[in-house]
Write a protein that holds these residues in place. Structure first.
Motif: not given
Length: 340
Positions: A201-203, A265-271, A296-297, A337-340
């Motif tokens: 669900p974190q996705l 570039l603001q985003s929760d993930l970099l893939v 960084k996050a 990690r990024s969204r906690r």
């Protein structure tokens, strides 16, 4: 680091359930249109970006070009007479692992040309196909016209390298008189992807940017029209607004941004995807990359290994279940990690 040519030019209820459907299809490559497709008939006319193709009778000798097209044919129960050699992700014989798995115990298609090189027109003609599938490809008009002198060619519906795995399957289903089986495969794969949103669900709602690495000192970014980006959106993720806000005009699925813009570039993930761990490490060490908010996050999610890169960069109803169990945990851990 440069983006691999394949990527720049252009990658069910359960995984076992889809495998069963796929194997059932492969086992019946000689089915008639009525038994395999459930009511399809000929002639079939398919309009695409490069023209209109009429298939007069059920194809019995199918050739494929580029990536993913052989996957779809095999999943539908049609073993191609010819397919390209895959330098990137393939084994010593140029065969992708999920293709090898699906054809276990069956004759392998003739391998003609190479997926990352110009089309081997003479070798394809020598295989005497009666249909050429190129729904996911970068065929030019001249290449299409040349191939069409050998056999009917079904090209991409809208733009090069932008045909979703769903469209690939449905178009091939029409061309091969297997529309019912094609829809079964689409539904099964969509169900597997939907189940992942419950398992991870974190996705859901996580924003992301998809990169192939630093390209000539600039960050390469794939747009939402690219199939690898759309696969993540199938998992409930969302392309970061930055991606389209900074994209140039035109229909290209890939572009680059200067290093000084990368930290914006603001985003929760970099893939990212990389053929080897060393390439991944070099990318991580780039100062501009280290300044990205997602990195960084802790939201960096690398896909490492040529076979995994190929599977996720040209997704199909064969490659998605093959790669998904390895792909999802990497994405989910980065999102956590990024969204906690």
């Amino acid at each position: 680091m440069h983006v691999p040519t394949l990527s720049r030019r252009s990658f069910v209820l359960s995984a076992s359930g889809l495998a069963a459907l796929t194997l059932a299809g492969c086992a019946s490559g000689g089915d008639t249109p009525s038994s395999a497709g459930g009511g399809d008939g000929f002639p079939v006319t398919i309009t695409h970006k490069l023209g209109t193709t009429t298939i007069e009778a059920e194809p019995t000798r199918v050739a494929t070009v580029s990536a993913a097209n052989q996957d779809v044919a095999i999943a539908l129960g049609v073993v191609p007479v010819a397919m390209p050699f895959f330098d990137y992700g393939g084994d010593a014989e140029g065969v992708l692992p999920w293709v090898r798995d699906a054809l276990a115990g069956k004759p392998m298609p003739q391998v003609v040309g190479r997926s990352l090189e110009p089309i081997a027109f003479e070798a394809i003609a020598a295989a005497q196909p009666d249909l050429i599938l190129a729904t996911y490809s970068g065929l030019t008009q001249d290449e299409y016209d040349t191939l069409s002198r050998t056999a009917p060619v079904v090209a991409y519906p809208d733009a090069p390298y932008s045909t979703s795995w769903q469209e690939q399957t449905r178009i091939a289903g029409r061309a091969l008189a297997r529309s019912t089986r094609a829809e079964e495969l689409v539904v099964a794969t969509q169900s597997r992807l939907a189940a992942a949103t419950s398992e991870y669900p974190q996705l859901a709602g996580a924003t992301f940017a998809y990169t192939g690495g630093m390209d000539g000192g600039q960050l390469g970014i794939f747009r939402p029209t690219d199939v690898r980006v759309r696969l993540l959106e199938d998992l409930g993720m969302t392309s970061a607004p930055f991606v389209e806000q900074n994209a140039p005009g035109g229909e290209a699925v890939y572009y680059t941004v200067s290093a000084e813009l990368v930290p914006r570039l603001q985003s929760d993930l970099l893939v990212g995807f990389f053929g080897t761990p060393d390439l991944d490490a070099a990318f991580r060490a780039d100062p501009a990359v280290q300044e990205m908010p997602a990195v960084k996050a802790g939201g960096y999610a690398p896909i490492i290994g040529a076979d995994r890169v190929a599977a996720s960069s040209s997704p199909s109803v064969l490659s998605i279940p093959w790669v998904l169990d390895a792909y999802l945990p990497v994405l989910a851990e980065a999102a956590t990690r990024s969204r906690r």
